[in-house]
Write a protein that holds these residues in place. Structure first.
Motif, mmCIF file in Angstrom:
data_model
loop_
_atom_site.group_PDB
_atom_site.id
_atom_site.type_symbol
_atom_site.label_atom_id
_atom_site.label_comp_id
_atom_site.label_asym_id
_atom_site.label_seq_id
_atom_site.Cartn_x
_atom_site.Cartn_y
_atom_site.Cartn_z
ATOM 1 N N ALA A 1 -17.992 -0.695 -0.244
ATOM 2 C CA ALA A 1 -17.073 -1.692 0.525
ATOM 3 C C ALA A 1 -17.486 -2.654 0.361
ATOM 4 O O ALA A 1 -16.717 -3.615 -0.096
ATOM 5 N N ASP B 1 -12.684 -1.395 -6.133
ATOM 6 C CA ASP B 1 -13.315 -0.585 -6.915
ATOM 7 C C ASP B 1 -12.483 -0.816 -7.924
ATOM 8 O O ASP B 1 -12.782 0.080 -8.962
ATOM 9 N N MET C 1 3.762 -0.570 -5.719
ATOM 10 C CA MET C 1 4.277 -1.283 -7.290
ATOM 11 C C MET C 1 4.221 -0.658 -8.314
ATOM 12 O O MET C 1 3.684 0.495 -8.292
ATOM 13 N N GLU D 1 0.865 -1.863 -0.469
ATOM 14 C CA GLU D 1 0.039 0.179 -0.314
ATOM 15 C C GLU D 1 0.606 1.295 -0.070
ATOM 16 O O GLU D 1 1.792 1.301 0.765
ATOM 17 N N ARG E 1 -15.043 7.304 4.546
ATOM 18 C CA ARG E 1 -15.797 7.047 3.698
ATOM 19 C C ARG E 1 -16.611 6.231 3.628
ATOM 20 O O ARG E 1 -17.627 6.756 4.459
#
Ligand SMILES: Cc1cc2nc3c(=O)[nH]c(=O)nc-3n(C[C@H](O)[C@H](O)[C@H](O)COP(=O)(O)OP(=O)(O)OC[C@H]3O[C@@H](n4cnc5c(N)ncnc54)[C@H](O)[C@@H]3O)c2cc1C
Length: 494
Positions: free
Chosen positions: A299, A285, A137, A32, A42
């Motif tokens: 989610a 998402d 990444m 991450e 959210r």
């Protein structure tokens, strides 16, 4: 560095994927790029099905129950301000059904995303997942045997070689874009601003109304933990302007208000045209952007993707299933995302303000949460004539749907019997014999009618708690019938 699965993205979908994979004993690394969760949450509402998945991994006790418990919904009103005149209650479509049926052993979870993500992350780490925050990444390439990714944390870039990659890298998903996977749906809808603040307003929540469409100001709601969010039109606001907007929305100027942070949100709706490419799978998402709605799809759908994918990856990596099983991830999850997209716009709840409402059959929220149908090669007997969703009592144990809930003893649900491996639900002793020699655990239960079975019938439940196959009665050769069904559905080769 080698791993079985590399997960890119540490939001709710990616962290859930790492958690469910680690829980199944799969070697997993998650990267991450941010150091932690966004301070502006959210999501806050997680449905009962997600509650069941978290219960299975031992997290239910750590999380507060949802205000959406039992499908009653969070009530909302159109008003002059929080303390001012209330014009009318704006009901959700379809209207909340007061059902006597208890669908689940859990009530769902009501917790802000910035509190939920660390809990999932800690649990995943505890179960052995290697979670690397502040690690991005940079690039990836796949071949027939695996995926090679170049990642970078604090130091020099380094390579990770994985058998599979889960791209849970959000709605802009660089992985999806590089793979050239297109999307279908409404697309971009609008952009909203938000201000997250803390204020002592609990007394205004006592009547069960939690969402306030404040005339001329914006949409006010709460995370249920002292924090509130006011959604505003998309423009720049100075801090005094934000305080002014909050004061107008509350309708009182004598309370202490602490602004925590602000946000800017692109609201869009689209579903990827493929959920996988070779050894790479899209989840959350990255696979589907679903705008907030009472269905609570966003989610929740991503967490359920992660759960669906995790058992299949675990089975293939562990050598119990053929790689063809992985094709059923797209076969099963993409129609669900497409159905959610349709239901958001078929529900005239304010999220289709940028276009026409969709003229489609409305499915009850409980049908969407507990009764979506998988039609795939990992299911036998779910034909095209069936609807895409229905209430569990209407399905009555239909293959392709989640195995129904009933208490087998106090505190222990049928749902708790499933989730680890393959389970044969039956009461007749011949089924027990039939399961011998297969990696199928036989559970004798009394609630066979809930599964649509006679006293001599049996249902084969997958490791994700979905019914794969059933025999409503005892066939002449139960062992042969079970073996044939199991070898077909466990390999995804109907
Ligand atoms: C205002 C609002 C309210 C919402 N409320 C709800 C709700 O109540 N209930 C609900 O179910 N849903 C809700 N949603 C939707 C929900 O927030 C999203 O569906 C969910 O957060 C998506 O999670 P995700 O893990 O798929 O993606 P994200 O949360 O976007 O996570 C993707 C992650 O990938 C990381 N990443 C990207 N590229 C790389 C890379 N190359 N290397 C490393 N990391 C990378 C990003 O940093 C990010 O952390 C809401 C959405 C909004 C905007």
């Amino acid at each position: 560095m080698r791993t079985s699965v590399l997960v890119v993205g540490g939001g709710l979908a990616g962290t859930s994927a790492a958690l469910f994979l680690a829980w199944r004993g799969v070697d997993v690394i998650l990267v991450e790029k941010h150091p932690g969760s966004s301070p502006h949450p959210r999501a806050v509402g997680f449905n009962g099905r997600v509650g069941e998945l978290l219960r299975a991994v031992g997290l239910e006790g750590a999380l507060p129950a949802s205000r959406m418990a039992k499908g009653f919904g969070i009530r909302r009103v159109r008003c002059a301000s929080l303390v001012g005149e209330r014009f009318e209650e704006t009901f959700w479509t379809p209207p909340a059904q007061l059902s006597d049926v208890e669908y689940s052993p859990t009530a769902g979870v009501g917790v802000a995303q910035d509190r939920m993500e660390p809990l999932l992350r800690d649990k995943a780490r505890e179960l052995g997942a290697d979670i690397r925050m502040s690690t991005r990444m940079l690039e990836f390439a796949q071949d027939d045997e695996g995926v090679t990714a170049l990642v970078q944390g604090d130091g020099e870039p380094y390579e990770i070689r994985a058998d599979y990659l889960v791209a849970a890298d959000g709605h802009r998903s660089p992985v999806r874009e590089q793979l050239g996977i297109t999307r279908t749906g409404r697309g971009y809808m609008h952009t909203s601003r938000s201000v997250l603040f803390r204020a002592p307003l609990e007394e205004y929540l006592k009547d069960g109304v939690g969402q306030f469409a404040v005339e001329g100001v914006g949409f006010l709601t709460t995370y249920g933990d002292g924090r509130w969010v006011l959604m505003l039109d998309d423009r720049e606001y100075t801090e005094p302007e934000l305080i002014d907007k909050i004061t107008q929305a509350i309708g009182r100027d004598d309370l202490p208000i602490e602004i925590i942070t602000t946000g800017r949100w692109t609201i869009s709706a689209s579903v990827a045209d493929r959920f996988s490419e070779g050894r790479i799978f899209l989840a959350g998402d990255a696979a589907h952007t679903l705008p907030p709605s009472r269905g609570g799809f966003g989610a929740n759908v991503g967490i359920e993707d992660a759960h669906n994918l995790a058992w299949k990856l675990a089975a293939v990596i562990g050598g119990e299933s053929a790689p063809s099983l992985l094709d059923t991830y797209d076969e099963e999850r993409r129609p669900v995302a497409t159905l959610c997209h349709q239901q958001i716009f078929a529900r005239n709840d304010g999220h289709n303000r940028d276009g026409e409402a969709e003229d489609a059959t409305l499915y009850d929220n409980n049908a969407m949460h507990y009764g979506v149908l998988y039609r795939s090669s990992a299911v036998l007997g779910a034909g095209p004539e069936l609807p895409p969703a229905a209430l569990p009592e209407e399905w009555n144990g239909q293959p392709g749907t989640r195995a129904p809930h009933a208490w087998v003893e106090p505190g222990r649900s049928t749902v708790d019997l499933f989730g680890r491996g393959w389970v044969l639900v039956a009461d007749h002793p011949q089924w027990q014999e039939a399961a011998e020699g297969l990696t199928v655990h036989c559970e004798r239960i009394e609630h066979l009618d809930l599964f649509g079975l006679s006293a001599k019938g049996a249902s084969l439940v997958r490791p994700d708690g979905y019914v794969a196959w059933r025999s409503t009665d005892l066939p002449d050769d139960p062992a042969g019938a079970l073996k044939a069904a199991f070898s077909s559905v466990s390999a995804g080769t109907r």
